[in-house]
Motif scaffolding. Structure first.
Motif, PDB file in Angstrom:
ATOM      1  N   SER A  51       5.283  -4.682  14.354  1.00  0.00           N
ATOM      2  CA  SER A  51       6.597  -5.029  13.821  1.00  0.00           C
ATOM      3  C   SER A  51       6.508  -6.239  12.912  1.00  0.00           C
ATOM      4  CB  SER A  51       7.574  -5.329  14.968  1.00  0.00           C
ATOM      5  OG  SER A  51       8.768  -5.887  14.465  1.00  0.00           O
ATOM      6  N   VAL A  52       7.118  -6.119  11.738  1.00  0.00           N
ATOM      7  CA  VAL A  52       7.179  -7.239  10.816  1.00  0.00           C
ATOM      8  C   VAL A  52       8.363  -8.142  11.122  1.00  0.00           C
ATOM      9  CG1 VAL A  52       8.618  -6.201   9.020  1.00  0.00           C
ATOM     10  CG2 VAL A  52       6.822  -7.800   8.359  1.00  0.00           C
ATOM     11  N   ALA A  53       9.215  -7.725  12.065  1.00  0.00           N
ATOM     12  CA  ALA A  53      10.411  -8.503  12.393  1.00  0.00           C
ATOM     13  C   ALA A  53      10.207  -9.386  13.622  1.00  0.00           C
ATOM     14  CB  ALA A  53      11.604  -7.569  12.613  1.00  0.00           C
ATOM     15  N   ASP A  54       9.816  -8.783  14.765  1.00  0.00           N
ATOM     16  CA  ASP A  54       9.750  -9.570  16.000  1.00  0.00           C
ATOM     17  C   ASP A  54       8.338  -9.976  16.404  1.00  0.00           C
ATOM     18  OD1 ASP A  54       8.605  -7.312  17.147  1.00  0.00           O
ATOM     19  OD2 ASP A  54      10.442  -6.692  18.170  1.00  0.00           O
ATOM     20  N   GLY A  55       7.330  -9.605  15.620  1.00  0.00           N
ATOM     21  CA  GLY A  55       5.970 -10.061  15.877  1.00  0.00           C
ATOM     22  C   GLY A  55       5.283  -9.378  17.043  1.00  0.00           C
ATOM     23  N   THR A  56       5.782  -8.241  17.518  1.00  0.00           N
ATOM     24  CA  THR A  56       5.155  -7.535  18.633  1.00  0.00           C
ATOM     25  C   THR A  56       4.325  -6.363  18.135  1.00  0.00           C
ATOM     26  OG1 THR A  56       7.088  -6.114  18.944  1.00  0.00           O
ATOM     27  CG2 THR A  56       7.010  -8.160  20.218  1.00  0.00           C
ATOM     28  N   ILE A  57       3.393  -5.922  19.000  1.00  0.00           N
ATOM     29  CA  ILE A  57       2.586  -4.730  18.751  1.00  0.00           C
ATOM     30  C   ILE A  57       2.753  -3.824  19.961  1.00  0.00           C
ATOM     31  CG2 ILE A  57       0.306  -3.822  18.207  1.00  0.00           C
ATOM     32  CD1 ILE A  57       0.713  -7.522  17.948  1.00  0.00           C
ATOM     33  N   TRP A  58       3.097  -2.567  19.725  1.00  0.00           N
ATOM     34  CA  TRP A  58       3.324  -1.611  20.806  1.00  0.00           C
ATOM     35  C   TRP A  58       2.214  -0.578  20.798  1.00  0.00           C
ATOM     36  CZ3 TRP A  58       8.976  -0.337  22.380  1.00  0.00           C
ATOM     37  CH2 TRP A  58       9.772  -1.494  22.270  1.00  0.00           C
ATOM     38  N   MET A  59       1.782  -0.186  22.004  1.00  0.00           N
ATOM     39  CA  MET A  59       0.718   0.808  22.142  1.00  0.00           C
ATOM     40  C   MET A  59       1.222   1.964  23.011  1.00  0.00           C
ATOM     41  SD  MET A  59      -3.209   0.307  23.455  1.00  0.00           S
ATOM     42  CE  MET A  59      -2.760   0.211  25.194  1.00  0.00           C
ATOM     43  N   TYR A  60       1.064   3.198  22.490  1.00  0.00           N
ATOM     44  CA  TYR A  60       1.598   4.389  23.150  1.00  0.00           C
ATOM     45  C   TYR A  60       0.482   5.355  23.525  1.00  0.00           C
ATOM     46  CZ  TYR A  60       5.808   2.827  20.654  1.00  0.00           C
ATOM     47  OH  TYR A  60       6.844   2.087  20.134  1.00  0.00           O
TER      48      TYR A  60
END
Length: 513
Positions: free
Chosen positions: A218-227
């Motif tokens: 995410s360029v907004a909240d600085g998180t990375i999600w893994m699915y």
């Protein structure tokens, strides 16, 4: 064709520096189906809200990326009547700027699949079928999901899928600034499933071991999600960046996840535990000549360098590129791509500050077949530089567009075009078996360079505005370089396909110096 291979490997040298070494084998290869556990995400736990960061991070793939580079392209856009359209296929499905493209070539039936997304909030799947005629046949399908914001990133998992499609089916992923991540069947274009993602999805990357795990930043909240895609479960949310995540990927062995951010850090994550294993901070602005500036953000990332494949390279907004070894947690080299102007030249006059074309927007390592200790950096200054990491990060070649002799004489003998006349580099891609680099440009062209001598091998044109994204498939590259199938998406609302015969291009450009 000789590749000038150096003798030593910086990764091997740095492997002896084990002060706080990571054991890259402390974690099992990745995960078992029986060990999959879903992460429950609470919005209140997110480190940043939309109000804290509006997503305008430089170097991204969405509209913010175009705004950040708009100042470098104004003077470099050619007039439409001056452009020679050298594309084999022009696709005009989109009604807005095209921000993202990806392609996958099926050698069995000679069909090229292209997925594209753009500022019209739409994604398309295009099928280009080779035929005996001079013009291939093209079919385009509007993908089903109705996005509410720009489609910013697309990706195929086909390079990583095994022949047993029951284990991992072929998929194409589409991400957008509305937070939606949608998976489709790349053969039919039918929707497979939807995933709840972070706000302002900036990039997507599939896991290299099977393509059944997807990483989204995410360029907004600085998180990375893994699915985990077979179960549609979110396995991890990596939290730690203080600003938008502009680029990310898995390491080639799949053991670690990597992310680069506009907060100026490169982070190494453990997929199984979600722990942040190491943070590379690049805060010494003195080396770039701008000690009073804030910490520059990172724009781009490349992996797979060095003989052990553990080198990472990141481009930065301040004109630097940083090479790190994730096994030893050491910085191998700091490469100065953009040379600061001489003192007193920073301003055009007392009141107006000059916008310097500093940012390094594209980076990448040469393959092991070429030389894994060579890397390339491309900047908004329009320059491609080739670096040799075995020689203390020495710059081997500076690749610039040559100008006609009369123009060079008018510039005092300078034979290189100015950034304002050629635009900046937006993407780069190494050839898999030869020391050649393809670059996409903000002037709408695609250029092929020889990394051995820095010469421009070929330029193909067609776009009338900046190229935002580039995807390349190399067909039979082991046969004299083969054919490069180049797909580009542009601000001119088109997707274009070019075919470059590598051997013919090298012959036409003349002998290598």
């Amino acid at each position: 064709m000789e590749n000038d291979l150096p003798e030593q490997d910086p990764a091997a040298v740095n492997n002896n520096e084990s002060d706080d070494e990571i054991d890259v084998y402390e974690t099992p290869l990745f995960l078992d189906q029986s060990e999959v556990e879903e992460v429950q995400v609470d919005d209140d736990d997110m480190p940043m809200s939309d109000d804290e960061d509006d997503g305008n991070a430089a170097g991204g793939r969405g509209p913010t990326a175009q705004e950040s580079t708009a100042n470098m392209t104004t003077d470099s856009q050619p007039q439409n009547d001056q452009i020679v359209d050298m594309s084999k296929v022009k696709i005009e499905s989109h009604t807005g700027q095209v921000y993202a493209v990806a392609c996958s070539y099926d050698t069995s039936n000679q069909t090229l699949s292209i997925v594209s997304g753009g500022g019209d909030d739409r994604a398309y799947l295009h099928k280009v079928q080779a035929s005996s005629s001079t013009t291939p046949t093209t079919e385009s399908k509007l993908l089903e999901y109705a996005h509410k914001d720009s489609v910013s990133c697309v990706a195929f998992n086909t390079p990583y899928v095994s022949q047993d499609l029951t284990k991992t089916p072929k998929l194409v992923a589409v991400g957008a600034y509305d937070g939606a991540i949608v998976l489709y069947d790349p053969d039919t274009g039918n929707k497979v499933k939807e995933l709840e993602g972070p706000s302002d999805v900036e990039w997507l990357e599939f896991h290299p071991k099977g393509g059944s795990v997807l990483l989204a930043g995410s360029v907004a909240d600085g998180t990375i999600w893994m699915y985990h895609l077979p179960t549609s479960k979110c396995l991890q949310v990596f939290v730690g960046h203080e600003s938008g995540v502009t680029a990310g990927t898995f390491t080639p062995d799949g053991r670690w996840a990597l992310s680069a951010s506009s907060d100026g850090t490169l982070r190494v994550w453990a997929p199984r535990t979600g722990m942040n294993k190491h943070v590379f901070r690049f805060t010494d602005n003195k080396s770039s000549g701008y000690s009073d500036e804030p910490v520059p953000g990172l724009t781009s990332i490349g992996v797979g360098g060095g003989s052990d494949g553990q080198l990472i390279i990141c481009g930065s907004e301040d004109g630097m590129a940083h090479v790190c070894h994730y096994g030893t947690k050491k910085v191998v080299a700091n490469l100065r791509h953009f040379e600061p102007p001489a003192e007193g030249m920073e301003q055009q006059d007392d009141d107006e500050e000059m916008e310097l074309p500093m940012s390094v927007e594209a980076v990448g390592f040469a393959s092991s077949a070429v030389n894994p200790n060579w890397c390339a950096t491309g900047g908004v200054d329009g320059t491609l530089k080739i670096w040799d990491l075995n020689n203390d990060g020495q710059c081997r070649q500076v690749c610039r567009v040559p100008v006609p002799q009369e123009e060079g004489e008018a510039q005092g003998g300078d034979t290189a075009a100015s950034p304002s006349s050629v635009g900046g580099i937006t993407r780069l891609q190494w050839h898999p078996t030869l020391p050649l680099v393809l670059t996409s440009m903000s002037d709408g062209s695609v250029r092929l360079w020889d990394a051995r001598n820095g010469s421009l091998v070929q330029t193909v044109t067609g776009h009338s505005d900046m190229i935002n994204d580039l995807s390349v498939e190399f067909v039979t590259p082991e046969q004299n370089g083969g054919t490069a199938i180049v797909v580009s998406g542009s601000d001119d609302k088109t997707v274009r396909l070019y075919e470059i015969d590598i051997a013919a291009a090298l012959v036409a450009s003349g002998p290598c110096a």
